[in-house]
Write a protein that holds these residues in place. Structure first.
Motif, mmCIF file in Angstrom:
data_model
loop_
_atom_site.group_PDB
_atom_site.id
_atom_site.type_symbol
_atom_site.label_atom_id
_atom_site.label_comp_id
_atom_site.label_asym_id
_atom_site.label_seq_id
_atom_site.Cartn_x
_atom_site.Cartn_y
_atom_site.Cartn_z
ATOM 1 N N ARG A 11 80.532 99.326 77.253
ATOM 2 C CA ARG A 11 79.330 99.590 76.458
ATOM 3 C C ARG A 11 79.245 101.064 76.063
ATOM 4 O O ARG A 11 78.864 101.382 74.937
ATOM 5 C CB ARG A 11 78.087 99.227 77.260
ATOM 6 C CG ARG A 11 77.801 97.743 77.298
ATOM 7 C CD ARG A 11 76.500 97.513 78.008
ATOM 8 N NE ARG A 11 76.178 96.116 78.101
ATOM 9 C CZ ARG A 11 75.027 95.666 78.620
ATOM 10 N NH1 ARG A 11 74.148 96.527 79.094
ATOM 11 N NH2 ARG A 11 74.782 94.387 78.667
ATOM 12 N N GLY A 42 78.878 102.379 72.385
ATOM 13 C CA GLY A 42 77.660 103.106 72.037
ATOM 14 C C GLY A 42 77.924 104.589 71.922
ATOM 15 O O GLY A 42 79.063 105.045 71.926
ATOM 16 N N LYS A 56 75.397 107.020 73.417
ATOM 17 C CA LYS A 56 74.704 107.805 74.431
ATOM 18 C C LYS A 56 75.153 107.358 75.807
ATOM 19 O O LYS A 56 74.742 106.309 76.300
ATOM 20 C CB LYS A 56 73.203 107.618 74.289
ATOM 21 C CG LYS A 56 72.604 108.632 73.379
ATOM 22 C CD LYS A 56 71.181 108.877 73.762
ATOM 23 C CE LYS A 56 70.674 110.045 72.987
ATOM 24 N NZ LYS A 56 69.369 109.797 72.410
ATOM 25 N N ILE A 72 74.522 108.481 78.742
ATOM 26 C CA ILE A 72 73.572 108.521 79.845
ATOM 27 C C ILE A 72 72.826 107.202 79.988
ATOM 28 O O ILE A 72 72.563 106.734 81.108
ATOM 29 C CB ILE A 72 72.585 109.706 79.667
ATOM 30 C CG1 ILE A 72 71.620 109.816 80.838
ATOM 31 C CG2 ILE A 72 71.811 109.595 78.393
ATOM 32 C CD1 ILE A 72 72.268 110.333 82.083
ATOM 33 N N ILE A 73 72.549 106.555 78.887
ATOM 34 C CA ILE A 73 71.860 105.266 78.930
ATOM 35 C C ILE A 73 72.682 104.272 79.730
ATOM 36 O O ILE A 73 72.176 103.560 80.597
ATOM 37 C CB ILE A 73 71.643 104.742 77.498
ATOM 38 C CG1 ILE A 73 70.530 105.534 76.826
ATOM 39 C CG2 ILE A 73 71.320 103.266 77.498
ATOM 40 C CD1 ILE A 73 70.298 105.142 75.398
ATOM 41 N N HIS A 74 73.962 104.264 79.477
ATOM 42 C CA HIS A 74 74.818 103.265 80.108
ATOM 43 C C HIS A 74 75.084 103.608 81.557
ATOM 44 O O HIS A 74 75.208 102.720 82.399
ATOM 45 C CB HIS A 74 76.100 103.122 79.308
ATOM 46 C CG HIS A 74 75.833 102.825 77.878
ATOM 47 N ND1 HIS A 74 75.295 101.625 77.472
ATOM 48 C CD2 HIS A 74 75.952 103.576 76.764
ATOM 49 C CE1 HIS A 74 75.122 101.652 76.165
ATOM 50 N NE2 HIS A 74 75.512 102.822 75.715
ATOM 51 N N GLU A 107 72.979 105.136 83.480
ATOM 52 C CA GLU A 107 71.770 104.764 84.206
ATOM 53 C C GLU A 107 71.686 103.250 84.375
ATOM 54 O O GLU A 107 71.311 102.740 85.435
ATOM 55 C CB GLU A 107 70.541 105.284 83.462
ATOM 56 C CG GLU A 107 69.287 105.166 84.288
ATOM 57 C CD GLU A 107 68.128 105.909 83.665
ATOM 58 O OE1 GLU A 107 68.257 107.132 83.492
ATOM 59 O OE2 GLU A 107 67.123 105.281 83.352
ATOM 60 N N ALA A 108 72.051 102.553 83.320
ATOM 61 C CA ALA A 108 72.032 101.100 83.386
ATOM 62 C C ALA A 108 72.967 100.607 84.476
ATOM 63 O O ALA A 108 72.637 99.684 85.227
ATOM 64 C CB ALA A 108 72.439 100.515 82.039
ATOM 65 N N ILE A 133 71.358 101.147 87.877
ATOM 66 C CA ILE A 133 70.332 100.152 88.179
ATOM 67 C C ILE A 133 70.981 98.817 88.529
ATOM 68 O O ILE A 133 70.582 98.140 89.477
ATOM 69 C CB ILE A 133 69.383 99.997 86.981
ATOM 70 C CG1 ILE A 133 68.548 101.261 86.843
ATOM 71 C CG2 ILE A 133 68.482 98.796 87.155
ATOM 72 C CD1 ILE A 133 67.694 101.296 85.619
ATOM 73 N N ASN A 134 72.016 98.480 87.782
ATOM 74 C CA ASN A 134 72.700 97.223 88.067
ATOM 75 C C ASN A 134 73.322 97.226 89.454
ATOM 76 O O ASN A 134 73.211 96.238 90.194
ATOM 77 C CB ASN A 134 73.782 96.979 87.016
ATOM 78 C CG ASN A 134 73.246 96.160 85.864
ATOM 79 O OD1 ASN A 134 73.106 94.954 85.957
ATOM 80 N ND2 ASN A 134 72.896 96.838 84.792
ATOM 81 N N MET A 146 72.413 99.002 91.976
ATOM 82 C CA MET A 146 71.344 98.943 92.958
ATOM 83 C C MET A 146 70.830 97.519 93.107
ATOM 84 O O MET A 146 70.546 97.040 94.201
ATOM 85 C CB MET A 146 70.187 99.867 92.543
ATOM 86 C CG MET A 146 70.429 101.313 92.898
ATOM 87 S SD MET A 146 69.288 102.397 92.063
ATOM 88 C CE MET A 146 67.800 102.051 92.956
ATOM 89 N N TYR A 147 70.750 96.860 91.985
ATOM 90 C CA TYR A 147 70.259 95.481 91.999
ATOM 91 C C TYR A 147 71.214 94.592 92.777
ATOM 92 O O TYR A 147 70.809 93.790 93.622
ATOM 93 C CB TYR A 147 70.121 95.001 90.558
ATOM 94 C CG TYR A 147 69.688 93.571 90.439
ATOM 95 C CD1 TYR A 147 68.415 93.183 90.862
ATOM 96 C CD2 TYR A 147 70.529 92.613 89.908
ATOM 97 C CE1 TYR A 147 68.003 91.878 90.759
ATOM 98 C CE2 TYR A 147 70.128 91.305 89.795
ATOM 99 C CZ TYR A 147 68.859 90.938 90.220
ATOM 100 O OH TYR A 147 68.465 89.639 90.108
#
Lengths: 763, 325
Positions: free
Chosen positions: B288, B292, B294, B296-298, B300-301, B304-305, B307-308
């Motif tokens: 991704r 894409g 940016k 930083i967006i990915h 961070e995503a 989070i993933n 962590m999930y």
């Protein structure tokens, strides 16, 4: 000759058309005077005559019986000749006949006027039928029988000439005029109708009609008014050469410069449209005794010249009042040419600041260079980039929303005057809807009376949309994360088993939100703000954050598709992922939404880091440089810093043991090869420190154990030695080479050979 | 005096220590007709070293005489400066330096070079070599601009494209080049090289330390040598019990990773299942971020993933059942 004949024909045609027209127009009359456009006709006839004479002279110089080859013998000068003429004694030159025939052929088509070849026949009234009378300038009348269209037409070599001269009949032309006239009339009447129906005579907009012309009637905020007035008053000394009132009161020289002008030479009024900025400026300027010159977008900004205003300060047109310039809509300036206006003012004000001290010696000389009259700028958008240079030197007055109650009262007054029955609550609603835009409110009132009487004003209010003003990004973020202000039902989101969500509060909400986002247009900023803020909102699980990530990814993917592949039609999709955040994170407004501009700052940081790296890399000798690039240099720099700031233990520099000596030397050598240097620096506390240049140690976060100052100093001195050594080495080498060259020149004085390796441009 | 990385860089094909098969191939290439090359491989594998050795094989020692100069190109919007490292026989550019407007550089610079012919007869080959570093960051437009030039001026110029992964090179260019992969050296090869350097520098390098460095270098030879040198500067003698120092960014990332894991499973190390899932996610978000713009967006995503996943795993352990919601 032929040519001149053609001309004649033309003249006659001219006559005939008019004749024809008149004839038909007054068909009922048997006889009438040929009185149309007399002068013109006569002129034409004269011309025709003279040319005819010329021809005659050319052809019949000998002949006395110069018969006019032309049946229309209506020429005053030839009158005698013609009257004497006998039709039997008519002699025709051969050439002339030919021409005559030609003419006849041409005229055969026409059959309105019957022309007799005999002059006499034309001179007396025709026996029967209609005729046309022509009065010549000499007073003689000629009669031309009118051809009855039904009657058979006589043709002959010279007896009858039938004429119809134009291809388009005059009636058609006349009809055309009629039609156009009626069209114009009907248009006029229609527009009059549409304008007229309800109000009898209203030529003015109410917004202008009820514009306050007196300071006390102003709707804008009291403080704002006072500030503007005070600023304008501060110019009094400079403009009117009288002591200003405010100066006496405050007696504060800080507010004035040496010419007793306000410290900030320019007033910048800013605020949303319809808050009364222009009105305030006008009223204040007028009440202070200035002649107001308004420059706005409808004028050419270029045509306005500040210096002119300065010098022509007392023009006749201004009733001996000094000028005050109001420049409206300055934020609309886009063109670089127009930018000159701002620049010239900035230069003017800026230059006097510089010359302040010098000017004291030449006060007169500086007269032209000073700004002598107040200028007020008005803009909606204070942060427009073109205003940047102006802002520094101007007094900025920001307009606030006018007071609701007093505005409503004013609107009520207007309603009363205009016989409108609108209640106060509706007026309040109106004000709320238009967000205090006075102009818009008044306009609404004015045009509400054109609506059919059946619709109540309340219905009208529901019809109009709220003011379509661009909402600030903060407003939109608020709405995304905290829900709509004042909304009764907070939208509630329900997830189904597939993870899709539904808004209980209908699709209307999302449409509103997306249109809001779309109207702002700043998708990038909005998304950045969402990205920075969404983690603050605690939700039950990570689930919604995961979804948010997907939306962010979606947004990023579309955005990069737009940017790199130019799929601009995809822009339509951009508001939706932003709106999705509303459904994922809408909650209580416990957190303040912040926009830290982090993205931009990070970018700037990255750029400066890259610049440092590139300076290091570019300083490398090419043999080494080629193997290092930006990417690999993260490790290189990291290790390099660790190496050049080594861990050397000795406390006393003099007692450096022999093991560390070579190390320091080695470090110095490496530093030299990377073109790094220590620069002596004193910080605020006066402590001496050596700073790396370029500051590559700044790129690392963890370099805590910096070597102490002593070691840095040691390294710096070592480095200096190294530099000198290298320089000496280079110098020696160049000297040696020079010597060698000189020697070789002396031994063999051949012309220097050009280089072997030539690059030839292929054709 | 320069760093060991540069000091002990092989100068000719003979000096290369590993990938002997590849070395042989390069040798054959240099002696026969020389095609356009696309050399790819992970960083620190020795791509550029091999290129320079290849050049030396082609032209002899003359290629060592290098100079750098800055060429300026003007686009309607701005001026572009690009550093060119060049010898008589070849030129090296990194179009990535100018970012998005690399097309201008490719078009103007390359054409300029390609249209000039080598006239010095004493040179072995009558073509020049142009090396394009970081070819995978070339924009699509500039790659398209490259393809015709590659064909038209084959007689005057040969290109060597150097990049990490050929996947970002468009197909038409890949088909015009000979693809050469330079794999990363194995740990043993790295150890061998390190000990060789140690011998030359008269340093005692215990095998264990060499192994440690090689392990931590992620099979990146440049990093290995650099960290070796910095370790040597740090400690006077490299004993077996020294602490390996990560580079700064690595330490920061380790820090973050630890925090991610700790928050959810302090006592439990993640099982293989979780590792697989995280790896899968890592691949997905890497992809991704490539598509894409940016990063930083990915990133961070991904965090989070991860962590999930970890959190779910922990929950699953506690409740002994995989609860999806």
């Amino acid at each position: 000759m032929k040519h001149s004949f053609d001309q004649k024909e033309n003249y006659k045609e001219d006559n005939a058309i008019s004749a024809e027209h008149v004839a038909k127009k007054k068909k009922q009359c048997r006889s009438f005077d040929f009185d149309f456009d007399f002068d013109a006709t006569e002129n034409l006839l004269k011309k025709y005559e003279s040319s005819y004479l010329q021809i005659n002279q050319a052809n019949f110089t000998e002949s006395n019986s110069a018969t006019p080859p032309w049946p229309l013998g209506s020429h005053s000068t030839n009158q005698k000749n013609q009257s004497k003429l006998n039709p039997e004694g008519f002699q025709v030159n051969h050439n002339e006949l030919q021409v005559y025939d030609e003419l006849n052929k041409k005229l055969e088509r026409s059959h309105v006027l019957q022309m007799k070849n005999n002059e006499f026949e034309n001179m007396r009234l025709p026996d029967n039928g209609k005729y046309l009378a022509v009065t010549l300038s000499s007073g003689r009348r000629l009669y031309f029988p009118l051809n009855q269209t039904e009657s058979p037409i006589e043709y002959g070599t010279s007896s009858v000439v039938n004429k119809r001269f134009s291809n388009i009949s005059i009636y058609k032309l006349l009809d055309k005029i009629e039609i156009e006239k009626s069209k114009a009339d009907s248009f006029k009447s229609r527009s009059e109708l549409s304008n007229r129906p309800l109000t009898p005579v209203k030529t003015k907009l109410w917004a202008d009609k009820y514009q306050p012309n007196n300071y006390l009637n102003l709707m804008s905020d009291e403080n704002v008014n006072a500030r503007v007035l005070k600023w304008v008053k501060q110019w009094d000394y400079c403009v009117f050469k009288k002591k200003s009132v405010t100066k006496d009161r405050t007696n504060n020289s800080q507010h004035h410069d040496q010419w007793e002008r306000p410290m900030k030479k320019i007033l910048l009024l800013t605020g949303p449209p319809g808050y009364g900025k222009t009105t305030l400026a006008r009223v204040v300027a007028r009440s202070c005794g200035y002649n107001v010159i308004e420059v706005n977008g409808s004028d050419d900004f270029l045509s306005y010249n500040v210096k002119d205003q300065n010098t022509n300060s007392f023009s006749l047109a201004s009733n001996n009042k000094p000028n005050l310039t109001i420049i409206d809509g300055i934020d609309g300036i886009r063109d670089t040419g127009e930018q000159n206006l701002i620049n010239s003012i900035v230069d003017l004000v800026g230059s006097e600041r510089k010359d302040k001290d010098k000017n004291k010696c030449h006060p007169k000389k500086s007269e032209n260079k000073r700004l002598l009259r107040p200028i007020i700028f008005i803009c909606n958008e204070l942060y427009a980039p073109s205003l940047k240079p102006l802002k520094a030197m101007s007094e900025i007055v920001q307009f606030k929303k006018p007071d609701q109650v007093s505005l409503a009262k004013r609107l009520k007054e207007i309603c009363d005057k205009e016989n409108l029955s609108i209640g106060m609550p509706i007026l309040f609603k109106l004000i709320e809807k238009y967000e205090g835009d006075i102009r818009k409110c008044i306009n609404f009132l004015q045009f509400s009376i054109y609506e059919p009487k059946s619709t109540s004003t309340e219905e009208l209010l529901s019809q109009i949309d709220g003011k379509e003003r661009k909402k600030s990004v903060f407003y939109i973020w608020e709405e995304i994360f905290h829900g709509r202000k004042g909304a009764k039902i907070k939208s509630k989101v329900i997830f189904d088993e597939h993870g899709n969500f539904y808004d209980t509060n209908s699709r209307q909400n999302i449409l509103r939100l997306t249109s809001l986002i779309r109207s702002s247009g700043e998708y990038e900023k909005l998304m950045q703000g969402c990205f920075e803020n969404y983690l603050k909102y605690k939700t039950d699980s990570l689930k919604s954050k995961l979804r948010a990530c997907d939306y962010l990814n979606f947004y990023d993917q579309i955005n990069s598709a737009i940017n790199s592949h130019h799929f601009y039609e995809m822009r339509e999709c951009l508001p939706y992922p932003i709106a999705a955040f509303h459904y994922l994170f809408v909650g209580s407004p416990q957190n303040r939404i912040r926009f830290s501009n982090q993205d931009y700052e990070n970018n700037a940081k990255k750029k400066s880091t890259e610049n440092i790296i590139m300076t290091v890399l570019n300083a490398l000798p090419p043999q080494v440089r080629r193997f290092h690039n930006k990417e690999g240099s993260y490790e290189l720099i990291s290790c390099l810093v660790k190496m050049i700031l080594p861990n050397i233990r000795p406390i006393n520099i003099r007692n450096i043991n022999h093991e560390d000596r070579p190390k320091i030397k080695y470090v110095a050598e490496i530093m030299h090869s990377f073109n790094l240097d220590f620069i002596l620096n004193k910080d605020e506390s006066g402590q001496i420190n050596y700073i790396l240049d370029p500051p590559i140690d700044k790129l690392l976060l963890l370099s805590k154990e910096n070597p102490r100052v002593e070691i840095r100093r040691l390294l710096a001195t070592e480095l200096k030695e190294e530099h000198m050594l290298k320089q000496k080495f280079v110098e020696d080498r160049t000297n040696l080479e020079l010597k060698r060259k000189v020697a070789s020149r002396i031994t063999k004085p051949k012309p220097s050979k050009s280089t072997n390796h030539l690059n030839l441009q292929t054709i | 005096m320069s760093l060991w990385v540069d000091k002990y860089r092989p100068k000719s094909l003979e000096e290369l220590t590993y990938h002997s098969e590849l070395t042989n191939r390069l040798k054959i290439l240099a002696s026969s007709d020389f095609p356009h090359l696309l050399i790819y491989g992970p960083s620190g594998a020795g791509k550029k070293t091999r290129i320079s050795c290849l050049l030396e094989e082609l032209y002899g020692q003359g290629v060592r005489k290098l100079k750098t100069d800055v060429q300026t190109f003007t686009t309607p919007s701005r001026k572009l400066d690009i550093t060119v490292v060049s010898s008589k026989y070849h030129l090296e550019i990194t179009p990535n330096e100018v970012g998005y407007s690399d097309r201008v550089v490719i078009q103007e610079f390359l054409k300029d070079v390609a249209q000039t012919k080598q006239v010095d007869l004493s040179i072995k080959h009558d073509f020049k070599v142009v090396i394009i570093h970081e070819a995978d960051s070339l924009s699509r437009e500039s790659q398209a601009a490259l393809r015709r030039t590659m064909e038209l001026y084959m007689s005057n110029v040969r290109l060597i494209l150097c990049c990490k992964s050929p996947s970002k090179i468009i197909d038409p260019i890949r088909s015009r080049c000979l693809l050469i992969r330079v794999p990363a050296p194995t740990n043993d090869e790295i150890i061998e090289i390190l000990s060789d350097i140690a011998k030359k520098e008269n340093i005692k390098l215990p095998l264990k330390v060499a192994k440690l460095i090689a392990d931590q270098s992620n099979r990146d030879l440049r990093k290995a040598i650099l960290s070796f040198e910095s370790l040597y500067m740090e400690y006077d003698d490299l004993k077996e019990n020294i602490r390996y120092k990560f580079t700064d960014w690595e330490e920061i990332i380790n820090d973050i990773a630890n925090k991610i894991c700790l928050q959810h499973s302090p006592e439990e190390r993640a099982g293989n299942n979780v590792k697989c899932e995280i790896l899968e996610k890592a691949a997905e978000f890497e992809h991704r971020s490539v598509i894409g713009s940016k990063a930083i967006i990915h990133i961070e995503a991904f965090v989070i993933n991860a962590m999930y996943i970890i959190g779910r795993h922990k929950e699953g352990l506690n409740q002994n059942s995989m609860d999806i919601d």
